[in-house]
Design a protein around this motif. Structure first.
Motif, PDB file in Angstrom:
ATOM      1  N   ALA D 348       0.900  -1.190   0.000  1.00 39.21           N
ATOM      2  CA  ALA D 348      -0.022   0.181  -0.005  1.00 39.21           C
ATOM      3  C   ALA D 348       0.889   1.360   0.089  1.00 39.21           C
ATOM      4  CB  ALA D 348      -1.023   0.000   1.152  1.00 39.21           C
ATOM      5  N   PHE D 349       2.012   1.324   0.787  1.00 35.02           N
ATOM      6  CA  PHE D 349       2.766   2.182   0.770  1.00 35.02           C
ATOM      7  C   PHE D 349       3.696   2.506  -0.467  1.00 35.02           C
ATOM      8  CE2 PHE D 349       3.309   2.057   5.677  1.00 35.02           C
ATOM      9  CZ  PHE D 349       2.307   2.993   6.011  1.00 35.02           C
ATOM     10  N   ALA D 350       3.852   1.282  -1.182  1.00 32.64           N
ATOM     11  CA  ALA D 350       4.407   1.429  -2.497  1.00 32.64           C
ATOM     12  C   ALA D 350       3.674   2.211  -3.328  1.00 32.64           C
ATOM     13  CB  ALA D 350       5.131   0.051  -3.037  1.00 32.64           C
ATOM     14  N   ILE D 351       2.475   1.936  -3.528  1.00 31.48           N
ATOM     15  CA  ILE D 351       1.400   2.141  -4.627  1.00 31.48           C
ATOM     16  C   ILE D 351       1.250   3.823  -4.365  1.00 31.48           C
ATOM     17  CG2 ILE D 351      -0.689   1.755  -3.462  1.00 31.48           C
ATOM     18  CD1 ILE D 351      -1.799   0.746  -6.130  1.00 31.48           C
ATOM     19  N   SER D 352       1.059   4.076  -2.949  1.00 34.03           N
ATOM     20  CA  SER D 352       0.875   5.325  -2.766  1.00 34.03           C
ATOM     21  C   SER D 352       2.099   6.469  -3.047  1.00 34.03           C
ATOM     22  CB  SER D 352       0.314   5.670  -1.266  1.00 34.03           C
ATOM     23  OG  SER D 352      -0.552   4.530  -0.940  1.00 34.03           O
ATOM     24  N   GLY D 353       3.156   5.698  -3.199  1.00 34.44           N
ATOM     25  CA  GLY D 353       4.288   6.650  -3.628  1.00 34.44           C
ATOM     26  C   GLY D 353       4.921   7.055  -2.216  1.00 34.44           C
ATOM     27  N   PHE D 354       5.076   6.407  -1.150  1.00 32.28           N
ATOM     28  CA  PHE D 354       6.095   7.040   0.126  1.00 32.28           C
ATOM     29  C   PHE D 354       7.295   6.824  -0.393  1.00 32.28           C
ATOM     30  CE2 PHE D 354       2.331   6.517   2.677  1.00 32.28           C
ATOM     31  CZ  PHE D 354       2.528   7.372   3.820  1.00 32.28           C
ATOM     32  N   PRO D 355       8.040   7.931  -0.021  1.00 28.50           N
ATOM     33  CA  PRO D 355       9.365   7.782  -0.091  1.00 28.50           C
ATOM     34  C   PRO D 355      10.032   6.545   0.476  1.00 28.50           C
ATOM     35  CG  PRO D 355       8.948   9.993   0.763  1.00 28.50           C
ATOM     36  CD  PRO D 355       7.492   9.148   0.748  1.00 28.50           C
ATOM     37  N   TYR D 372       8.796  18.052 -17.171  1.00 30.72           N
ATOM     38  CA  TYR D 372       9.418  18.502 -18.152  1.00 30.72           C
ATOM     39  C   TYR D 372       8.926  19.188 -19.449  1.00 30.72           C
ATOM     40  CZ  TYR D 372      13.195  16.229 -15.018  1.00 30.72           C
ATOM     41  OH  TYR D 372      13.777  15.918 -13.849  1.00 30.72           O
ATOM     42  N   GLU D 373       7.987  18.282 -19.761  1.00 30.43           N
ATOM     43  CA  GLU D 373       7.304  18.950 -21.107  1.00 30.43           C
ATOM     44  C   GLU D 373       6.520  19.922 -21.071  1.00 30.43           C
ATOM     45  OE1 GLU D 373       8.165  17.281 -24.072  1.00 30.43           O
ATOM     46  OE2 GLU D 373       9.752  16.497 -22.732  1.00 30.43           O
ATOM     47  N   HIS D 374       6.193  20.499 -19.885  1.00 28.86           N
ATOM     48  CA  HIS D 374       5.677  21.738 -19.724  1.00 28.86           C
ATOM     49  C   HIS D 374       4.161  21.422 -19.643  1.00 28.86           C
ATOM     50  CE1 HIS D 374       8.717  24.905 -19.738  1.00 28.86           C
ATOM     51  NE2 HIS D 374       9.248  23.464 -20.042  1.00 28.86           N
ATOM     52  N   MET D 375       3.690  20.090 -19.308  1.00 23.96           N
ATOM     53  CA  MET D 375       2.198  19.927 -19.655  1.00 23.96           C
ATOM     54  C   MET D 375       1.464  20.086 -18.405  1.00 23.96           C
ATOM     55  SD  MET D 375       2.847  16.407 -21.751  1.00 23.96           S
ATOM     56  CE  MET D 375       3.301  16.342 -23.420  1.00 23.96           C
ATOM     57  N   ALA D 376       0.833  21.266 -17.942  1.00 21.82           N
ATOM     58  CA  ALA D 376       0.582  21.896 -16.881  1.00 21.82           C
ATOM     59  C   ALA D 376      -0.752  20.732 -16.324  1.00 21.82           C
ATOM     60  CB  ALA D 376      -0.024  23.099 -16.593  1.00 21.82           C
ATOM     61  N   TRP D 377      -1.795  20.610 -17.240  1.00 20.83           N
ATOM     62  CA  TRP D 377      -2.972  19.808 -16.841  1.00 20.83           C
ATOM     63  C   TRP D 377      -2.627  18.264 -16.369  1.00 20.83           C
ATOM     64  CZ3 TRP D 377      -7.045  21.279 -15.155  1.00 20.83           C
ATOM     65  CH2 TRP D 377      -7.825  22.536 -15.515  1.00 20.83           C
ATOM     66  N   THR D 378      -1.598  17.852 -17.366  1.00 26.02           N
ATOM     67  CA  THR D 378      -1.243  16.392 -17.071  1.00 26.02           C
ATOM     68  C   THR D 378      -0.571  16.327 -15.871  1.00 26.02           C
ATOM     69  OG1 THR D 378      -0.755  16.576 -19.427  1.00 26.02           O
ATOM     70  CG2 THR D 378       0.222  14.629 -18.240  1.00 26.02           C
ATOM     71  N   THR D 379       0.445  17.105 -15.419  1.00 23.53           N
ATOM     72  CA  THR D 379       1.112  17.025 -14.227  1.00 23.53           C
ATOM     73  C   THR D 379      -0.054  17.354 -13.019  1.00 23.53           C
ATOM     74  OG1 THR D 379       2.740  18.533 -15.027  1.00 23.53           O
ATOM     75  CG2 THR D 379       3.005  18.204 -12.931  1.00 23.53           C
ATOM     76  N   MET D 380      -1.062  18.206 -13.136  1.00 25.17           N
ATOM     77  CA  MET D 380      -1.908  18.155 -11.927  1.00 25.17           C
ATOM     78  C   MET D 380      -2.645  17.120 -11.942  1.00 25.17           C
ATOM     79  SD  MET D 380      -1.284  20.789 -10.298  1.00 25.17           S
ATOM     80  CE  MET D 380      -1.966  22.485  -9.816  1.00 25.17           C
ATOM     81  N   LEU D 381      -3.152  16.662 -12.919  1.00 26.19           N
ATOM     82  CA  LEU D 381      -4.389  15.786 -12.785  1.00 26.19           C
ATOM     83  C   LEU D 381      -3.710  14.173 -12.491  1.00 26.19           C
ATOM     84  CD1 LEU D 381      -6.653  16.386 -15.903  1.00 26.19           C
ATOM     85  CD2 LEU D 381      -6.989  16.784 -13.443  1.00 26.19           C
ATOM     86  N   LEU D 382      -2.501  14.020 -12.894  1.00 27.19           N
ATOM     87  CA  LEU D 382      -1.802  12.914 -12.425  1.00 27.19           C
ATOM     88  C   LEU D 382      -1.202  12.916 -10.870  1.00 27.19           C
ATOM     89  CD1 LEU D 382       0.641  11.962 -15.387  1.00 27.19           C
ATOM     90  CD2 LEU D 382      -1.767  10.954 -14.789  1.00 27.19           C
ATOM     91  N   SER D 383      -1.100  14.226 -10.539  1.00 22.73           N
ATOM     92  CA  SER D 383      -0.869  14.175  -8.997  1.00 22.73           C
ATOM     93  C   SER D 383      -2.097  14.135  -8.220  1.00 22.73           C
ATOM     94  CB  SER D 383      -0.225  15.636  -8.851  1.00 22.73           C
ATOM     95  OG  SER D 383       1.007  15.940  -9.505  1.00 22.73           O
ATOM     96  N   LEU D 384      -3.167  14.503  -8.908  1.00 20.79           N
ATOM     97  CA  LEU D 384      -4.301  14.291  -8.092  1.00 20.79           C
ATOM     98  C   LEU D 384      -4.802  12.909  -8.081  1.00 20.79           C
ATOM     99  CD1 LEU D 384      -6.979  15.862  -6.951  1.00 20.79           C
ATOM    100  CD2 LEU D 384      -7.914  15.507  -9.319  1.00 20.79           C
ATOM    101  N   THR D 385      -4.295  11.962  -9.070  1.00 20.78           N
ATOM    102  CA  THR D 385      -4.670  10.630  -8.854  1.00 20.78           C
ATOM    103  C   THR D 385      -3.825  10.104  -7.947  1.00 20.78           C
ATOM    104  OG1 THR D 385      -5.115  10.611 -11.265  1.00 20.78           O
ATOM    105  CG2 THR D 385      -4.587   8.582 -10.274  1.00 20.78           C
ATOM    106  N   ALA D 386      -2.465  10.535  -7.701  1.00 19.73           N
ATOM    107  CA  ALA D 386      -1.412  10.215  -6.690  1.00 19.73           C
ATOM    108  C   ALA D 386      -2.268  10.223  -5.442  1.00 19.73           C
ATOM    109  CB  ALA D 386      -0.474  10.747  -6.888  1.00 19.73           C
ATOM    110  N   VAL D 387      -2.818  11.464  -5.146  1.00 19.83           N
ATOM    111  CA  VAL D 387      -3.537  11.698  -3.944  1.00 19.83           C
ATOM    112  C   VAL D 387      -4.821  10.613  -3.791  1.00 19.83           C
ATOM    113  CG1 VAL D 387      -5.218  13.362  -2.744  1.00 19.83           C
ATOM    114  CG2 VAL D 387      -3.052  14.156  -4.033  1.00 19.83           C
ATOM    115  N   GLY D 388      -5.440  10.434  -4.844  1.00 19.33           N
ATOM    116  CA  GLY D 388      -6.520   9.471  -4.578  1.00 19.33           C
ATOM    117  C   GLY D 388      -5.979   8.017  -4.524  1.00 19.33           C
ATOM    118  N   THR D 389      -4.895   7.776  -5.021  1.00 19.76           N
ATOM    119  CA  THR D 389      -4.196   6.383  -4.715  1.00 19.76           C
ATOM    120  C   THR D 389      -4.153   6.310  -3.369  1.00 19.76           C
ATOM    121  OG1 THR D 389      -3.466   6.666  -6.901  1.00 19.76           O
ATOM    122  CG2 THR D 389      -2.747   4.703  -5.505  1.00 19.76           C
ATOM    123  N   PHE D 390      -3.541   7.122  -2.559  1.00 25.06           N
ATOM    124  CA  PHE D 390      -3.061   6.957  -1.271  1.00 25.06           C
ATOM    125  C   PHE D 390      -4.509   6.797  -0.428  1.00 25.06           C
ATOM    126  CE2 PHE D 390      -1.723   8.939   2.979  1.00 25.06           C
ATOM    127  CZ  PHE D 390      -1.366   7.842   3.421  1.00 25.06           C
TER     128      PHE D 390
END
Lengths: 73, 152, 508, 603
Positions: D348-355, D372-390
């Motif tokens: 569970a910690f691994a999937i949630s991305g704990f250091p 790096y590719e300056h994709m703002a939406w992509t970055t944000m939404l993928l981060s949001l998913t990381a939140v949801g995963t945890f």
């Protein structure tokens, strides 16, 4: 879940420490404007988390995604 | 059936002639109108006439089921066998002249005669085979249809 | 009489006729020798079909080595005499037919003994061999009237064979087939008659030479229409298929297998033969738009066949409707008329013979052991007849077109042929039929393996007794199943032959 | 052919012996197979193309060996081994064989250098994995398995259609990058893409996964979670790297999966939605298409194999001992099975991305690539998913599965105990790998297709991650009461074929057959019989028809007369009742056919 006062205190202290650490952390590749805001991701996570729960509950109850268990039978 | 005395008598009298005639037709099939099929039909008809006159039981004692079955097969076997014999003798299928074998080789009237004879004999064989088949098939069909009616 | 070496050489030269004569002789011997013992007929049939198979194989090799073989009956030169021609095209089909007949005969001993009344067995084998002789005659003859004669021989013996089915409905099926088959044959002979009127010859080669001059004549076109309709009836192209399901359903198992594997395929072959070697590709492609009609008809047959098969509860019926769809594949390839598609069509003659023959053999084994024909009753058979059902699964996979099975090869060639001819819209038809095939075969596989036992099966036998079909049945079925995979993996051999045959048909 | 042993073929062939072995020999043999395959992977030379065969003139390549395929091969072999250990207690040859066939065919697809070989292994994968679902023996396993199989066959046909289009134009089966203007055009491109996307479980083609995986056998679902989707990612990397549509699809996938996990009650179904969500990261990364993104995609695939495997093993262990998989019936069992809980939490910690856990590294790579590719939406939404995963795994699932006090779970509580040792060992192995990749990312980087010197442990990144995790936990604590599971199931796009599938069958059985019967009645009975009736006495029939017609239009004074006339005419009309004979109708059809042929030919 009933957490003891002690645990709660420790939890908030840790959170505070992280926020402080984030304030001092050097930014590697700041590209977007929010990359440099301290504790931005904390706020993001808090809001995002509530948002996700809200949306999923909306999906589940308002859009009727959740059905009785014998729905397909 | 005993009341059909006229039919029985007349049948008794003409059946041998019919059969003789059928043999004639078969025998002259190679050079004149007629042949195995016609001869076979006539022969079969003679048997059918006999059965009509004397009844099924009597007919079956004369021409048993086994016999017709055998004749069915043997006729075709004769036909196919002669064809096969031609192949064995080194010719094509049904190439009767090859039946003359070594006698037909070379030139001269003797060889020619042999070839001629072989050709005719080959065709006779075939005609006889066909005759047997046609006759026996006619008889079989007659018996079978008659039987079915008896059942009902 | 002397039997020198020349005898054997010339006998070898007579292979084309021996292929027919040997089953024919055996057919006539069968009723006689079967009186010795009831199983003699089977031995005779097996031997005869085996010899015929060897001969057809040697013929195929002769053709591959030295080109088309022509044989003159009684040394009468064509066009007067009857000619037997073996080219790449029919040599291939001949070998397929002979092989399948041999395997099915080998398989059928027990099944025949169980399903046919004992006193009828001699005649059964007689008709059976006659049927095979007729089918091979159809394939090999080069004379169009002789072809008709063989069609009739096959049909007549076929009627007899079907009528020997256990069910009383077999008589009805046979009778219906008799009427319809006769109508088909009549159309065929009418067409042949017209051709004879127009050209004065019955030899196929000769016809091919003489016909192009008079392609626009009404007689020729009418003749072609008659032949087409007659053959479509005989090969059960939808909607002229009505006789077929009953025939496959009610005839004895071995007859179902034999007919499913050979008879309609041979009629499809005749269609190809007449379209491309009596008439020419130019005629069917340009003079009359027959290929366009045939494409539409084939697609309808493919879809409708599969669709109706979906709704069947009797497994024999399901396979029969599946056959109706598969015949569509063969005619489709012929109608596209490019080399690739034609290769697909020809290879499908082999492949479908293998698959369908095998599937009907499986059903035969099930019927032999349990008497079940209803798909629902087959629940739990997977445990009781593991080998037979394994064969069925392989056959089903092949029918779906699983890669590296024979079914895949035909579909691959048909589909690439269709795309290559610019008819990419045929690809969805092929694929949709594949998924429907998956649907209806899956129902069987599911009920065989993944359902509990049906009440019917439980009542059948004591558990300690072996439930698998007899050894001879299982081995032959598995052998064909193996071939379904073998020819899927090492497809180059048959594909090469089929390619050459396709090239030969298209005259390139 | 060089001296190379195909790891996939080793597994496929290795299965042959399994039914003949017994006891301990069999067990060690089954564990040996993946190890041999692993060794074969180790001894492969990158950059070579081996096992090339000619098939009907087509070039089949079974061994395209490069860094990418070797990386996937390592991950698959190790996971097969772990899965083998996990299922060691099981005495079911068929499942073992299906599992190995499944793994072997996935490896076959990974090493496939041409489309036909790929398609072959693709299909074997579908069939062998379907068996693992059938073997589940739950109430709905058979039905779910059937749906799964048919969906995959359909997907395979899309792929095949694409391959055919591609092949017909290029006469080559080479499996390289596809473009919409390549051979076969956009049609081939999208057909192949759809085939791949179906296996990658991209919505709306994803329902098969959440439908079938929860019904799979306990041990089988470990394999299921590993191979199909990851193989799909592999082929997407090969064929569609840089296809921008994948970014959008990937983001949709991640969020879609997460939203479903929050309302899901079945623990394995929840994890299945997580697969969709996590695979979304990889799909998005493939869409970004830079070297770094591809590395991230592969890295996330590898880490995902282990932590998702670990989570499925943990959930499987719970189901194995308690016999239920509903969150409403579980909870509070952490006291009974502490080892399982600890190992599960690693996953569970691994999937949630704990250091210091593997997910931290790979997720950082993907989000970093978008960054790096300056994709703002992509970055944000993928981060949001990381939140949801945890939120959903690390907090919600773990809490409801193990910790939540629950009065309704007496039966489960009573049954709960530690699972068999082999299960724990397998979980421990996966947990070790999860931690290894997190602590020592170089081990992970060495498996990636492109060399990288990325360092995920920069201070800002670590603090950002911790912030996210911490505040998610805070939010979770606040709304905890709202997250109680309910006895429900969530409908998904499988509704279309589950409901309509039934309807389809119904449609075929009922209206279609009725219409068919009607048409058949008209076409095959009424029309021919009418014609036959008419032909018996055309003139008489015509008269009857004419009189009937005039009866309809005439005045009342003539009616009596007409009626009696019709009666008289009908009485003398020849023929009896027509029985239905298929012959008649066929003959009519033949006639129609002939007429049509002649018409078409002459006109």
């Amino acid at each position: 879940m009933k957490l003891s006062r002690k645990v709660k205190t420790i939890f908030f202290i840790i959170l505070g420490l992280i926020v402080i650490a984030d304030y001092f952390a050097p930014r590697g590749y700041p590209i977007f404007p929010w990359d440099t805001i301290p504790a931005f991701w904390g706020a993001f996570a808090f809001v995002g988390c509530l948002l996700l729960i809200g949306i999923s509950k909306f999906l589940g109850y308002k859009l009727k995604v959740m059905k009785k268990e014998d729905f397909y039978d | 059936m005993s009341e059909h005395i006229v039919i029985k008598r007349v049948s008794n009298f003409i059946i041998p002639f019919i059969q003789l005639f059928s043999l004639y037709v078969i025998a002259h099939g190679d050079i004149s109108p007629g042949g195995g099929f016609q001869g076979g039909v006539i022969f079969g008809a003679s048997i059918i006439l006999y059965v009509i006159a004397f009844g099924m039981k009597d007919g079956r004692t004369r021409i048993s089921e086994i016999l017709t079955d055998f004749m069915n097969s043997i006729g075709v076997l004769l036909f196919a066998g002669i064809g096969l014999a031609c192949v064995i003798m080194g010719g094509a299928y049904l190439e009767y002249t090859k039946l003359a074998g070594s006698a037909g080789e070379g030139h001269g009237s003797h060889a020619e005669h042999a070839l001629h004879l072989a050709g005719h004999l080959g065709i006779y064989g075939i005609e006889i085979g066909i005759g047997i088949v046609v006759a026996s098939v006619m008889i079989t069909i007659f018996f079978e249809t008659a039987n079915t009616q008896d059942d009902d | 009489m002397s039997f020198g070496p020349t005898t054997f050489i010339s006998a070898a030269g007579s292979t084309p006729v021996l292929v027919i004569v040997i089953p024919l002789l055996a057919a006539m011997l069968a009723p006689i020798v079967s009186r010795i013992h009831r199983s003699v007929g089977w031995y005779l049939a097996t031997t005869a079909t085996f010899i015929a198979f060897l001969l057809s194989l040697s013929l195929l090799y002769t053709v591959i080595d030295g080109g088309t073989v022509s044989y003159r009956m009684g040394s009468w030169a064509p066009p007067m005499g009857i000619e037997y021609v073996v080219s790449y095209f029919n040599g291939f089909v001949l070998a397929v037919i002979a092989f399948i007949s041999f395997i099915i005969t080998l398989y059928g001993k027990k099944s025949v003994e169980q399903e046919i009344p004992e006193q009828k067995i001699p005649f059964f084998y007689s008709a059976y061999l006659l049927f095979i002789a007729g089918i091979m005659g159809i394939v090999i003859t080069g004379d169009i009237f002789n072809l008709y004669v063989f069609v009739e021989i096959t049909a007549l013996s076929g009627y007899a064979l079907i009528a020997m089915g256990k069910d009383r409905k077999a008589l009805m099926a046979s009778y219906n087939y008799l009427i319809l088959g006769t109508i088909g044959a009549t159309f065929l002979v009418l067409g042949i008659g017209y051709l004879y009127i127009a050209t004065g010859t019955l030899n196929m080669n000769d016809l091919m030479q003489r016909l192009p001059e008079i392609y626009d004549s009404t007689t020729v076109i009418t003749a072609f229409a008659f032949i087409m309709v007659g053959l479509c009836l005989k090969l059960a192209l939808f909607p002229l298929h009505i006789w077929l399901p009953n025939v496959y359903t009610y005839s004895p198992s071995i007859v179902s297998a034999l007919m499913a594997a050979t008879s309609t395929k041979v009629m499809a072959f005749v269609l190809l033969r007449i379209m491309f070697t009596v008439f020419t590709p130019e005629f069917v492609l340009e003079v009359v738009p027959v290929t366009k009609i045939l494409i539409v008809m084939s697609c309808v047959a493919i879809i409708m066949g599969s669709l109706i098969a979906l709704g069947q509860t009797n497994i024999k019926r399901m396979l029969a409707y599946s056959s109706i769809g598969q015949i569509g594949y063969i005619t489709l390839g012929a109608a596209i008329a490019t080399e690739t598609a034609m290769t697909g069509s020809l290879i499908h003659i082999l492949n479908h013979a293998l698959m369908k023959g095998m599937l009907f053999m499986v059903v035969g084994a099930v019927v032999y052991k349990t008497g079940i024909v209803n798909i629902k009753d087959m629940e739990g058979l997977g445990k009781r007849m593991p080998w037979t059902m394994a064969a069925f699964t392989i056959g089903a996979m092949s029918m779906i077109g699983f890669p590296f099975t024979v079914g895949f090869i035909s579909k691959w060639y048909l589909a690439t042929g269709a795309i290559g001819a610019g008819m990419w819209y045929l690809v969805p038809v092929l694929l949709v039929s594949s998924i429907m095939t998956a649907f209806y075969f899956w129902r069987v596989v599911e009920s065989v393996y993944f359902k509990g036992r049906s009440a019917r099966i439980d009542t059948l036998k004591s558990p300690h007794h072996s439930d698998e079909a007899p050894f001879g049945m299982v081995v032959t079925t598995l052998f064909l199943a193996g071939l379904c995979i073998y020819f899927g993996l090492w497809a180059s051999g048959p594909v090469e032959v089929a390619k050459n045959a396709a090239a030969f048909l298209l005259g390139s | 052919m060089t001296e190379w042993a195909h790891p996939g073929v080793i597994m496929l062939v290795g299965t042959i012996l399994i039914p003949f072995l017994k006891g301990g020999v069999k067990k060690s043999y089954m564990l040996l197979i993946p190890l041999v395959a692993l060794a074969a992977t180790y001894y492969s030379t990158p950059g070579t193309t081996v096992w090339v065969y000619d098939y009907m003139g087509l070039k089949l390549v079974f061994g395209r060996i490069d860094a990418l395929s070797i990386g996937f091969s390592y991950a698959f072999c190790i996971m097969t081994f772990i899965g083998g250990v996990y299922s060691l207690h099981l005495d079911d040859d068929r499942q073992h064989i299906a599992g190995l066939l499944y793994a072997g065919s996935s490896l076959g697809a990974v090493f496939a250098g041409d489309l036909l070989t790929l398609f072959l292994f693709w299909e074997i994968m579908a069939f062998s994995s379907a068996y693992l679902i059938f073997a589940g023996k739950f109430k709905n396993s058979t039905k779910a398995g059937t749906r799964y199989l048919l969906v995959h066959i359909a997907g395979g046909l899309f792929l095949l259609a694409g391959i055919l289009m591609y092949y017909a134009e290029s006469h080559s089966l080479a499996f390289n990058g596809f473009t919409p203007d390549g051979p076969g055009g956009a049609t081939a491109f999208y057909l192949i893409l759809i085939g791949f996307l179906l296996n990658a479980a991209v919505p709306p083609l994803s329902a098969w996964l959440s439908d079938a995986y929860p019904e799979g056998s306990i041990t089988g679902s470990v394999f299921l979670a590993t191979f199909t989707t990851k193989t799909a990612i592999y082929v997407l990397i090969r064929g569609f790297s840089g296809a921008e549509i994948l970014i959008v699809l990937g983001i949709i996938m991640t969020l879609y999966g997460i939203l479903y996990t929050i309302i899901e009650n079945d623990c394995r179904r929840l994890l299945s939605y997580h697969i969709i969500s996590q695979v979304g990261y990889m799909v998005a990364a493939v869409g970004i298409g830079t070297e770094f993104a591809i590395n991230g995609s592969a890295a996330h695939a590898f880490t995902n194999i282990f932590f998702k495997g670990l989570l499925f093993m943990g959930a499987g262990a719970v189901i194995y001992v308690t016999g239920t998989r509903k969150l409403t019936e579980l909870g509070g069992i952490y006291k009974k099975m502490p080892k399982t809980v600890v190992l599960f939490m690693v996953g569970a910690f691994a999937i949630s991305g704990f250091p210091l856990f593997s997910g931290f590294v790979s997720k950082a790579m993907i989000i970093g690539a978008a960054h790096y590719e300056h994709m703002a939406w992509t970055t944000m939404l993928l981060s949001l998913t990381a939140v949801g995963t945890f939120l959903s795994v690390g907090l919600k699932l773990a809490y409801h599965l193990f910790f939540r006090p629950n009065e309704h779970n007496e039966l489960a509580m009573h049954k709960a105990k530690e699972p068999p040792t082999n299960m724990l060992v397998a979980m421990a192995m996966a947990a070790v790998i999860c931690i290894l990749f997190g602590v020592y990312p170089k081990a992970l980087f060495s498996m990636l297709p492109f060399p990288t010197d990325y360092n995920p442990y920069t201070m800002d990144h670590v603090t950002a991650s911790l912030l996210m995790l911490g505040f998610t936990a805070l939010a979770f604590y606040i709304v905890l009461g709202k997250l109680n599971p309910h006895k429900t199931l969530s409908i998904d796009t499988d509704w279309f074929y589950r409901k309509t599938g039934g309807m389809f069958i119904y449609f075929i059985n009922s209206p279609l057959l009725k219409i068919g019967d009607l048409i058949a009645g008209v076409v095959f009975t009424a029309v021919p019989n009418g014609l036959i009736y008419f032909m018996r006495n055309p003139l008489g029939a015509f008269k009857i028809g004419a009189d009937t017609f005039s009866l309809a239009i005439s005045g009342s004074d003539r009616r009596v007369k007409l009626r009696s006339r019709i009666k008289r005419e009908k009485a003398i009309y020849p023929g009896d009742n027509i029985k239905h004979w298929p012959i008649g109708s066929t003959v009519v059809w033949v006639a129609v056919f002939l007429l049509a042929c002649l018409l078409i030919y002459f006109v």
